[in-house]
Scaffold this motif. Structure first.
Motif, short mmCIF file in Angstrom:
data_model
loop_
_atom_site.label_atom_id
_atom_site.label_comp_id
_atom_site.label_asym_id
_atom_site.label_seq_id
_atom_site.Cartn_x
_atom_site.Cartn_y
_atom_site.Cartn_z
N ASN A 1 0.81 -1.22 0.00
CA ASN A 1 0.00 0.00 0.00
C ASN A 1 0.85 1.27 0.00
O ASN A 1 0.43 2.31 -0.51
N ILE A 2 2.04 1.20 0.57
CA ILE A 2 2.92 2.38 0.61
C ILE A 2 4.12 2.23 -0.32
O ILE A 2 5.12 2.93 -0.19
N ASN A 3 3.99 1.29 -1.27
CA ASN A 3 5.04 1.05 -2.28
C ASN A 3 6.40 0.74 -1.66
O ASN A 3 7.42 1.29 -2.08
N GLN A 4 6.38 -0.12 -0.66
CA GLN A 4 7.63 -0.52 -0.02
C GLN A 4 7.64 -2.03 0.16
O GLN A 4 6.73 -2.73 -0.29
N MET A 5 8.68 -2.51 0.81
CA MET A 5 8.83 -3.94 1.09
C MET A 5 8.54 -4.18 2.57
O MET A 5 8.58 -3.25 3.37
N ARG A 6 8.29 -5.43 2.92
CA ARG A 6 8.03 -5.77 4.32
C ARG A 6 9.18 -5.31 5.21
O ARG A 6 8.95 -4.78 6.30
N CYS A 7 10.42 -5.47 4.75
CA CYS A 7 11.57 -5.07 5.57
C CYS A 7 11.55 -3.58 5.88
O CYS A 7 12.00 -3.15 6.95
N ASP A 8 10.99 -2.76 4.98
CA ASP A 8 10.88 -1.32 5.23
C ASP A 8 9.87 -1.03 6.34
O ASP A 8 10.11 -0.20 7.21
N VAL A 9 8.75 -1.75 6.30
CA VAL A 9 7.74 -1.59 7.35
C VAL A 9 8.32 -2.04 8.69
O VAL A 9 8.16 -1.36 9.71
N LEU A 10 9.01 -3.16 8.68
CA LEU A 10 9.62 -3.66 9.93
C LEU A 10 10.67 -2.71 10.46
O LEU A 10 10.79 -2.51 11.67
N SER A 11 11.41 -2.10 9.56
CA SER A 11 12.42 -1.14 9.99
C SER A 11 11.78 0.03 10.73
O SER A 11 12.30 0.51 11.74
N THR A 12 10.64 0.47 10.26
CA THR A 12 9.90 1.56 10.91
C THR A 12 9.36 1.10 12.26
O THR A 12 9.38 1.85 13.24
N LEU A 13 8.88 -0.13 12.33
CA LEU A 13 8.30 -0.66 13.56
C LEU A 13 9.35 -0.99 14.63
O LEU A 13 9.02 -1.07 15.81
N LYS A 14 10.57 -1.18 14.21
CA LYS A 14 11.61 -1.65 15.13
C LYS A 14 11.77 -0.78 16.37
O LYS A 14 12.04 -1.26 17.47
N ARG A 15 11.57 0.51 16.23
CA ARG A 15 11.74 1.44 17.35
C ARG A 15 10.71 1.20 18.45
O ARG A 15 11.02 1.26 19.63
N VAL A 16 9.47 0.92 18.06
CA VAL A 16 8.41 0.75 19.06
C VAL A 16 8.06 -0.71 19.35
O VAL A 16 7.40 -1.00 20.33
N ALA A 17 8.51 -1.62 18.46
CA ALA A 17 8.15 -3.03 18.64
C ALA A 17 9.32 -3.95 18.27
O ALA A 17 9.21 -4.78 17.37
N PRO A 18 10.44 -3.83 18.98
CA PRO A 18 11.63 -4.61 18.61
C PRO A 18 11.45 -6.13 18.74
O PRO A 18 11.95 -6.88 17.90
N GLN A 19 10.73 -6.58 19.76
CA GLN A 19 10.53 -8.03 19.92
C GLN A 19 9.65 -8.57 18.80
O GLN A 19 9.89 -9.67 18.28
#
Length: 132
Positions: free
Chosen positions: A106-124
């Motif tokens: 939906n945001i023209n990215q890859m799963r790893c990009d979404v995870l990279s953004t989430l890493k700060r608030v949801a590292p586990q």
């Protein structure tokens, strides 16, 4: 607190409201006042809205102001975003990864990009998904 400008914040709120209109819960103001088990008066409306909206979980980084002993009488839990996402992953990892992929597309990215953004608030959570 997230480092957003007011325009970014307003845009995010508008998009969330448009996408999840059923998530907009406004409990009557009188409900919040008697919830004295919530130490910060400014957080009582959150529990009031959770009760009014029949929520099972409050997701916040401010877990210290939502004592489990108090919330349990309402059958409501309080999780960090990381705890919540880890729990969702354990319930159905395939559905969660499908949703991550859909969000990435939906945001023209890859799963790893979404995870990279989430890493700060949801590292586990990110670590679980990466291992999966």
């Amino acid at each position: 607190k997230l480092g957003l400008t007011s325009d970014q914040r307003n845009y995010r709120i508008a998009e969330m409201s448009k996408t999840f209109p059923e998530a907009l819960i406004e409990a009557p103001e009188c409900m919040a006042e008697p919830l004295t088990g919530i130490p910060d008066k400014d957080d009582r409306h959150v529990l009031a809205s959770a009760i009014f909206g029949h929520a099972q979980v409050i997701v916040t980084s401010n877990v210290k102001d939502f004592p489990l002993e108090y919330l349990s009488q309402f059958h409501i839990l309080c999780h960090t975003a990381d705890d919540f996402l880890v729990h969702q992953f354990h319930l159905n990892p395939y559905l969660v990864t499908d949703k991550l992929d859909a969000q990435a597309i939906n945001i023209n990215q890859m799963r790893c990009d979404v995870l990279s953004t989430l890493k700060r608030v949801a590292p586990q959570f990110v670590e679980l998904v990466e291992k999966f």
